[in-house]
Write an enzyme that holds these catalytic residues in place. Structure first.
Site, short mmCIF file in Angstrom:
data_model
loop_
_atom_site.label_atom_id
_atom_site.label_comp_id
_atom_site.label_asym_id
_atom_site.label_seq_id
_atom_site.Cartn_x
_atom_site.Cartn_y
_atom_site.Cartn_z
N ASP A 91 46.20 44.71 42.67
CA ASP A 91 45.61 45.22 43.91
C ASP A 91 44.25 44.56 44.10
O ASP A 91 43.66 44.00 43.17
CB ASP A 91 45.47 46.74 43.87
CG ASP A 91 44.63 47.24 42.71
OD1 ASP A 91 44.79 46.72 41.58
OD2 ASP A 91 43.80 48.15 42.91
N GLU A 118 44.01 49.61 40.41
CA GLU A 118 42.76 49.51 39.65
C GLU A 118 41.53 49.67 40.53
O GLU A 118 40.57 50.37 40.17
CB GLU A 118 42.70 48.17 38.91
CG GLU A 118 41.59 48.07 37.87
CD GLU A 118 40.26 47.56 38.42
OE1 GLU A 118 39.24 47.67 37.71
OE2 GLU A 118 40.23 47.05 39.56
N GLU A 119 41.56 49.05 41.71
CA GLU A 119 40.39 49.11 42.61
C GLU A 119 40.19 50.50 43.20
O GLU A 119 39.13 50.80 43.75
CB GLU A 119 40.52 48.08 43.73
CG GLU A 119 40.72 46.64 43.29
CD GLU A 119 39.50 46.04 42.60
OE1 GLU A 119 38.49 46.74 42.42
OE2 GLU A 119 39.55 44.85 42.23
N HIS A 133 35.04 40.95 44.61
CA HIS A 133 34.71 42.06 45.52
C HIS A 133 33.92 41.61 46.74
O HIS A 133 33.70 42.39 47.66
CB HIS A 133 33.91 43.19 44.82
CG HIS A 133 34.70 43.97 43.83
ND1 HIS A 133 34.37 45.26 43.47
CD2 HIS A 133 35.81 43.67 43.12
CE1 HIS A 133 35.24 45.70 42.57
NE2 HIS A 133 36.12 44.74 42.34
N ASP A 150 39.64 40.52 33.23
CA ASP A 150 39.28 41.13 34.53
C ASP A 150 37.77 41.14 34.72
O ASP A 150 37.22 42.07 35.27
CB ASP A 150 39.86 42.55 34.60
CG ASP A 150 39.77 43.14 36.01
OD1 ASP A 150 39.68 42.35 36.97
OD2 ASP A 150 39.80 44.38 36.14
N ASP A 159 40.06 38.10 40.97
CA ASP A 159 40.12 39.52 40.62
C ASP A 159 41.35 40.16 41.27
O ASP A 159 41.27 40.70 42.34
CB ASP A 159 38.84 40.22 41.10
CG ASP A 159 38.78 41.69 40.74
OD1 ASP A 159 39.51 42.11 39.83
OD2 ASP A 159 38.00 42.43 41.37
N HIS A 186 45.79 43.71 36.87
CA HIS A 186 46.07 44.47 38.10
C HIS A 186 46.25 43.51 39.27
O HIS A 186 45.65 42.43 39.30
CB HIS A 186 44.97 45.51 38.40
CG HIS A 186 43.65 44.92 38.80
ND1 HIS A 186 43.31 44.64 40.11
CD2 HIS A 186 42.56 44.57 38.07
CE1 HIS A 186 42.08 44.15 40.16
NE2 HIS A 186 41.61 44.09 38.94
#
Length: 506
Positions: free
Chosen positions: A133, A198-199, A477, A227, A164, A131
């Site tokens: 995003d 995804e997030e 994150h 991931d 990520d 992903h």
């Protein structure tokens, strides 16, 4: 490590693999080809870092539902599609429609990229999921550098999305590009499924996978996801399981308005007191969940599993220091890993409707909502857990003889995922890690939830493996997210070696 020494080591390891006995002796990866590929990757690593810098600069935040970020997401997906097309891939950008938000606003969902390289029926087909995003990031919120300007400090590449998941996606693409640049046939057919939501919960992705099950995924033999992270700073890992998640709210209501504690304190069943009692009944001070029956379906612990934990490298002191925690609930590596991965946990997240501002406000909330979740493990069932939790809270609440109303809701239910570590691609990944890093990988689970792994396994019915590239301290994150240059470049080599190993073992 000096690049020249690294190439020599890789070449030596490749030769050693030729000499291995048993099942691998008659089908071995050509060491000369390995060395050529690894040398190419070393020589072009600055270009690979520059591409990552360009991708990090795109503010592809899917969490904040505002038009500017959606435009950035569309730009990110277009850049990725163009990159794959230039590699010779057949690329389809699937229109995913629009997302309806609670405030009535509608925003377009970025396309999902489906790409294919090679369709040789004699080769295995590996599908990579990633992903592009990212989580929100703001330099004024604890970042030491601009989160959207990839900044290298002491071999660490800081930037939102570096680990990520833009770095790992690019590592896979870089590995493909190395074979292309050297005019070498790809050892396997390769497919990509790359999303941009995804997030935000992978909006509409499951429906697309279901729809493409007998088309795009029909020829896929194996699925690879990268991931998540290693459990150490220097030792690579392969992930074969994740926990699920059941997220609950428990609402206690007296009336819509709040009360003045001087006027009503002492004559009410206060919603906050009820809620605190309910939340306090869920878990004890040792982390043991108090909901009756919750452990009944947990898979029994085997001797083989215990040995797996013993073999994992985890420096408890370093882990505790890096976590900035004074003391964990358990004292041994094995106990900590088991309670992170193979036992359920219950966490209380917050209370909505309570007074949480600075100062002293003498209010009695008229309505409060507690939020908590349970991380699920094999063989726990989401619907069974929902019934057990609801029954337990109703029993506790009934004993309080409160006149308030209580409502329990499960707002999210995701099953745990576990794979067979004897599948072909797990053996290939182990061999590739030995070739690139000169060590056996840690075989780990992930205490968090990666719904995509379970989704692929259940819908496509193919083996799924998680091959993380990032170190445990990458801070996905979080502020100051990074990927080490070493992880990024050696990870590119790992994927290249993985292609070759898959070709031998398929």
């Amino acid at each position: 490590m000096d690049p020249k020494l690294g190439r020599m080591a890789a070449s030596l390891l490749a030769v050693l693999l030729l000499l291995e006995g048993g099942m691998f002796s008659s089908h071995s990866v050509p060491p000369a080809l390995l060395e050529k590929v690894f040398q190419y990757i070393d020589l072009h690593q600055d270009e690979f870092v520059q591409t990552l810098k360009e991708w990090v600069a795109i503010e592809s935040d899917s969490v904040q539902p505002v038009p500017r970020f959606r435009q950035e997401l569309f730009r990110m997906m277009a850049v990725a599609a163009d990159t794959l097309q230039r590699l010779g891939a057949h690329v389809t950008s699937v229109d995913m429609g629009s997302q309806q938000l609670p405030d009535g606003q509608s925003l377009p969902i970025p396309p999902v990229i489906l790409a294919e390289l090679g369709n040789d029926p004699t080769k295995g087909t590996v599908c990579f999921y990633g992903h592009l995003d990212v989580q929100p990031a703001d330099q004024g919120n604890g970042w030491l550098t601009d989160p959207y300007v990839l900044t290298e400090v002491d071999g660490k590449l800081y930037g939102r999305g570096a680990t990520d998941n833009k770095g790992p996606v690019l590592a896979w693409i870089n590995a493909v590009s190395a074979f292309r640049a050297l005019e070498q046939d790809l050892p396997v057919n390769i497919k990509f499924i790359i999303e941009g939501m995804e997030e935000a919960g992978s909006v509409a992705l499951e429906e697309l996978v279901e729809k493409e099950k007998n088309r795009f995924f029909s020829g896929v033999d194996y699925i690879v996801i990268s991931d998540n992270l290693w459990i150490s700073q220097r030792k690579p890992a392969i992930t074969y399981g994740t926990r699920g998640n059941s997220y609950f709210t428990v609402e206690v209501k007296c009336r819509d308005q709040d009360f003045h504690s001087g006027t009503f304190g002492g004559i009410l069943h206060e919603p906050m007191a009820d809620l605190v009692a309910l939340l306090g009944s869920l878990v004890d001070s040792s982390g043991h969940i108090l909901v009756p029956g919750i452990y009944d379906e947990v898979a029994p612990l085997t001797e083989e599993e215990i040995n797996t934990y013993k073999a994992i490298h985890l420096d408890l002191e370093e882990y505790q220091n890096s976590s900035r925690v004074e003391k964990f609930l358990f004292d041994t590596k094995e106990e900590i890993l088991m309670h992170l991965w193979r036992y359920p946990s219950l966490s209380i997240h917050g209370i909505e409707g309570a007074f949480d501002e600075p100062g002293a406000k003498t209010v009695i909330p008229g309505q409060v909502i507690g939020k908590f979740s349970i991380r699920l493990v094999p063989h726990m069932n989401v619907s069974v857990v929902e019934k057990q939790v609801t029954r337990h809270l109703e029993d506790v609440f009934s004993k309080r003889n409160s006149s308030n109303k209580m409502v329990v809701s499960m707002t999210l239910g995701l099953h745990p995922w576990i794979a067979n570590i004897n599948d072909t691609q797990y053996l290939a990944a182990k061999r590739a890690i030995r070739t690139v890093f000169g060590t056996e990988p840690d075989m780990i689970r992930d205490g968090s939830t990666i719904p995509i792994a379970k989704m692929f396994q259940e819908i496509v019915h193919k083996s799924v493996v998680l091959i993380p590239l990032g170190a445990v301290d990458d801070g996905e994150h979080s502020q100051n997210e990074k990927i080490n240059r070493w992880n990024y470049i050696e990870g590119t080599k790992l994927f290249a070696a993985f292609f070759l190993e898959m070709a031998q073992l398929h």
